[in-house]
Scaffold this motif. Structure first.
Motif, PDB file in Angstrom:
ATOM      1  N   GLY A  39     -23.222 -15.650  -0.823  1.00 53.37           N
ATOM      2  CA  GLY A  39     -22.787 -16.494   0.107  1.00 53.37           C
ATOM      3  C   GLY A  39     -23.130 -16.311   1.522  1.00 53.37           C
ATOM      4  N   LEU A  40     -24.141 -15.255   1.642  1.00 52.92           N
ATOM      5  CA  LEU A  40     -24.340 -14.923   2.711  1.00 52.92           C
ATOM      6  C   LEU A  40     -25.795 -15.812   3.509  1.00 52.92           C
ATOM      7  CD1 LEU A  40     -24.689 -12.864   5.212  1.00 52.92           C
ATOM      8  CD2 LEU A  40     -26.001 -11.389   3.946  1.00 52.92           C
ATOM      9  N   LYS A  41     -25.152 -16.515   4.224  1.00 55.24           N
ATOM     10  CA  LYS A  41     -26.160 -17.606   5.048  1.00 55.24           C
ATOM     11  C   LYS A  41     -25.751 -17.657   6.270  1.00 55.24           C
ATOM     12  CE  LYS A  41     -26.393 -20.358   0.985  1.00 55.24           C
ATOM     13  NZ  LYS A  41     -26.048 -21.813   0.134  1.00 55.24           N
ATOM     14  N   VAL A  42     -26.846 -17.924   7.317  1.00 57.10           N
ATOM     15  CA  VAL A  42     -26.551 -17.743   8.721  1.00 57.10           C
ATOM     16  C   VAL A  42     -27.174 -19.152   9.303  1.00 57.10           C
ATOM     17  CG1 VAL A  42     -26.401 -15.324   8.719  1.00 57.10           C
ATOM     18  CG2 VAL A  42     -28.685 -16.611   9.344  1.00 57.10           C
ATOM     19  N   THR A  43     -26.614 -19.668  10.265  1.00 59.21           N
ATOM     20  CA  THR A  43     -27.344 -20.743  11.061  1.00 59.21           C
ATOM     21  C   THR A  43     -28.461 -20.109  11.995  1.00 59.21           C
ATOM     22  OG1 THR A  43     -25.758 -20.661  13.024  1.00 59.21           O
ATOM     23  CG2 THR A  43     -25.099 -22.091  11.238  1.00 59.21           C
ATOM     24  N   SER A  44     -29.326 -21.220  12.458  1.00 61.38           N
ATOM     25  CA  SER A  44     -30.299 -20.475  13.240  1.00 61.38           C
ATOM     26  C   SER A  44     -29.882 -19.995  14.399  1.00 61.38           C
ATOM     27  CB  SER A  44     -31.277 -21.785  13.633  1.00 61.38           C
ATOM     28  OG  SER A  44     -31.879 -22.218  12.423  1.00 61.38           O
ATOM     29  N   GLN A  45     -28.713 -20.719  14.879  1.00 58.42           N
ATOM     30  CA  GLN A  45     -28.004 -20.281  16.240  1.00 58.42           C
ATOM     31  C   GLN A  45     -27.499 -18.943  16.090  1.00 58.42           C
ATOM     32  OE1 GLN A  45     -28.406 -21.831  19.365  1.00 58.42           O
ATOM     33  NE2 GLN A  45     -29.965 -23.201  18.234  1.00 58.42           N
ATOM     34  N   GLU A  46     -26.824 -18.543  14.934  1.00 57.21           N
ATOM     35  CA  GLU A  46     -26.041 -17.390  14.667  1.00 57.21           C
ATOM     36  C   GLU A  46     -27.258 -16.121  14.344  1.00 57.21           C
ATOM     37  OE1 GLU A  46     -22.300 -18.887  12.639  1.00 57.21           O
ATOM     38  OE2 GLU A  46     -24.021 -18.583  11.423  1.00 57.21           O
ATOM     39  N   LEU A  47     -28.678 -16.562  14.186  1.00 58.67           N
ATOM     40  CA  LEU A  47     -29.548 -15.643  13.594  1.00 58.67           C
ATOM     41  C   LEU A  47     -29.622 -14.375  14.340  1.00 58.67           C
ATOM     42  CD1 LEU A  47     -31.546 -14.882  11.476  1.00 58.67           C
ATOM     43  CD2 LEU A  47     -33.094 -16.176  12.502  1.00 58.67           C
TER      44      LEU A  47
END
Length: 565
Positions: A523-531
């Motif tokens: 489940g480890l996914k990040v948004t571009s803003q959170e990167l």
């Protein structure tokens, strides 16, 4: 060498033809085209499309191009249609090809071994400025890619490239793509063996030869005698890696079956030592096995890595020896572990002739035509006539006298091409992304450049080798599975439940003799803003928890999921 005719039907005189479709292997009689790609290749060799481009399409324009040429055979000459502007990543998988196609092309210039003269580099830069709106990205296959190319301009571009010994022949398509080579071949003081003569002979025999222009899928290859293992040999279809045989001296260790994309596999050693003058014969044998035995029924299983996985290295070597080489190969040693973590040749290094080579880092391979011409000018002003591209999206100026080094470094710095980059600038790689690629889902190049800036500001003291590879889709052109931090572009949900650009995270991949694929935390996914926040957080945890001398990949393999989140 066993000869398989270009027209596979001619092989029936010595092979029993089966009516069973099998895996579409020519060598066992399965000649019937089993998908659309195999059909258009059977209908007409991809190399033949050049004549139509020169005599018809360039004169009548984009809308005159036959669809099988447009989305198929034109790749044999380095041409892909690029993505129409304004189409978001959510539509990538649902639109028809003609809806995604812009009326412009990406054009790939193949640079075998990464070898360029300053004259060639200047021509590449001039073409970029005149025909490609300034675009000229350095790829992780040592090539240069243009965008915004009009079909009307392609013949003139070919004329200019070929006038200086360059080409786009089989830069794409189901063909033998560019042959990777050590960018410091023939000049590095620590080199085991110079593979340049083998690359030149392979190119002479294979590239543009219709005996090898209809392969099941693309064929990627590498030849390097550098002890740094500097051509990503582990993920090529065939690779020749410099080693020293205890009895026969310097030569090459033979690897086959590597590749990434959605089914990644690390190449395997065949345990064979190959002398320099036999490399072209062995290469021809391996590519012939792929042509004859490769799986043509399903595109998703048509890479050599699937055949190698099914056969195993012992059978593959036996078939190579018995059916193609007609002789046994010599057993040999594995390559030694590299003494350096970085394999990109960035920095100032002494050559074996006493002069120096200077490697520098653009941002994620993004340069432009004006910059390339300035690099050529700088190199010549400092006594050099040769430059090189690397498989890490970097460049090198060769043959610089010691008295000229500091001035060259300053000149490159003025172009924002640093010889002493931060770990983040040095280790971040990005594919083309949604800006131009029809397969992409998210932005990559600009995202990578901004991430470098943020990390340099937030963690200025971080000096460990780290690779951060950013890919716009699952196809792994930027080698996400073998990066310390691999970022696979996809659409994800933000905190407000909105679908936005983001990345699935792979952690702890590596190349080298400890090559392996990154770990995916559930489940480890990040948004571009959170990167930037995410990468800063995980790197600071690594700094806090690592053991003495521990690499990021080793730490990531043992760290808790909480530490990696």
């Amino acid at each position: 060498m066993a000869a398989t005719p270009q027209n596979p039907a001619a092989a029936t005189s010595r092979r029993k033809v089966s009516r069973h479709r099998g895996e579409g292997q020519w060598a066992v009689g399965h000649f019937t085209p089993l998908n659309g790609n195999e059909q258009f290749k059977k209908d007409d060799d991809g190399l033949n499309v050049r004549t139509r481009i020169e005599t018809i399409y360039s004169k009548r324009g984009f809308h005159s191009i036959d669809p099988n040429d447009l989305r198929g055979r034109m790749r044999w000459w380095g041409l892909y249609t690029q993505r129409k502007p304004g189409i978001d990543g959510g539509k990538t998988a649902i639109l028809e090809p003609e809806e995604l196609d812009d009326e412009y092309f990406m054009l790939r210039v193949r640079i075998d071994g990464g070898r360029l003269t300053t004259r060639q580099l200047r021509v590449i830069g001039e073409i970029s400025q005149e025909f490609a709106r300034g675009t000229a990205d350095i790829t992780d296959r040592q090539n240069v890619q243009y965008h915004w190319i009009r079909i009307e301009d392609v013949p003139e571009i070919w004329n200019r490239l070929e006038a200086v010994g360059l080409s786009t022949t089989e830069a794409c398509g189901d063909t033998p793509r560019v042959i990777l080579g050590s960018p410091v071949a023939g000049i590095a003081a620590d080199e085991i063996i110079d593979g340049t003569p083998a690359i030149e002979e392979i190119h002479r025999r294979i590239v543009g030869n219709k005996a090898f222009s209809n392969l099941p899928r693309k064929f990627k290859s590498a030849v390097s005698g550098s002890p740094l293992l500097d051509v990503a040999h582990e993920i090529n279809d065939v690779a020749f890696v410099g080693v020293v045989h205890p009895e026969h001296g310097p030569g090459f260790d033979l690897w086959v079956g590597g590749g990434l994309s959605t089914n990644p596999k690390i190449g395997v050693r065949l345990g064979a030592w190959v002398p320099l003058d036999e490399v072209p014969d062995v290469y021809e044998g391996v590519i012939s096995i792929f042509r004859d035995y490769g799986y043509r029924r399903l595109r998703t299983r048509a890479r050599l890595k699937f055949l190698v996985a099914d056969w195993g290295p012992e059978k593959f070597r036996q078939v190579l020896e018995d059916e193609y080489l007609k002789r046994k190969l010599t057993d040999g040693p594995a390559p030694a572990q590299p003494v350096e973590r970085w394999r990109d040749h960035v920095g100032v290094h002494r050559q074996k002739d006493g002069r120096f080579y200077v490697g520098f880092a653009p941002r994620v391979g993004r340069v432009d035509g004006a910059t390339l011409t300035k690099i050529a000018d700088l190199a010549e002003a400092h006594g050099s006539g040769r430059v090189r591209t690397t498989v890490e999206q970097k460049m090198i100026v060769l043959d610089v006298d010691e008295s000229q080094v500091d001035s060259l470094v300053e000149g490159l710095q003025a172009l924002d091409l640093t010889v002493r980059p931060s770990a983040f600038r040095r280790g971040t790689m990005a594919c083309t992304g949604i800006e131009f690629c029809k397969l992409a889902i998210v932005e990559t190049k600009a995202r990578g450049a901004s991430l470098i800036d943020e990390l340099e500001r937030r963690i200025p003291d971080f000096d460990e080798p780290i690779t951060i590879n950013i890919n716009g889709c699952p196809n792994a052109c930027a080698r996400i599975q073998v990066a310390d931090i691999g970022l696979k572009g996809q659409l994800v949900l933000n905190d407000q439940g909105e679908q936005v650009e983001g990345y699935q995270v792979h952690l702890g991949g590596a190349l080298g003799l400890e090559a392996g694929f990154g770990r995916k935390v559930r489940g480890l996914k990040v948004t571009s803003q959170e990167l930037p926040d995410y990468v800063e957080r995980v790197l600071k945890r690594f700094q806090a928890e690592r053991e003495e001398g521990e690499r990021f990949a080793t730490w990531a393999a043992r760290a808790s999921e909480e530490a990696l989140s």
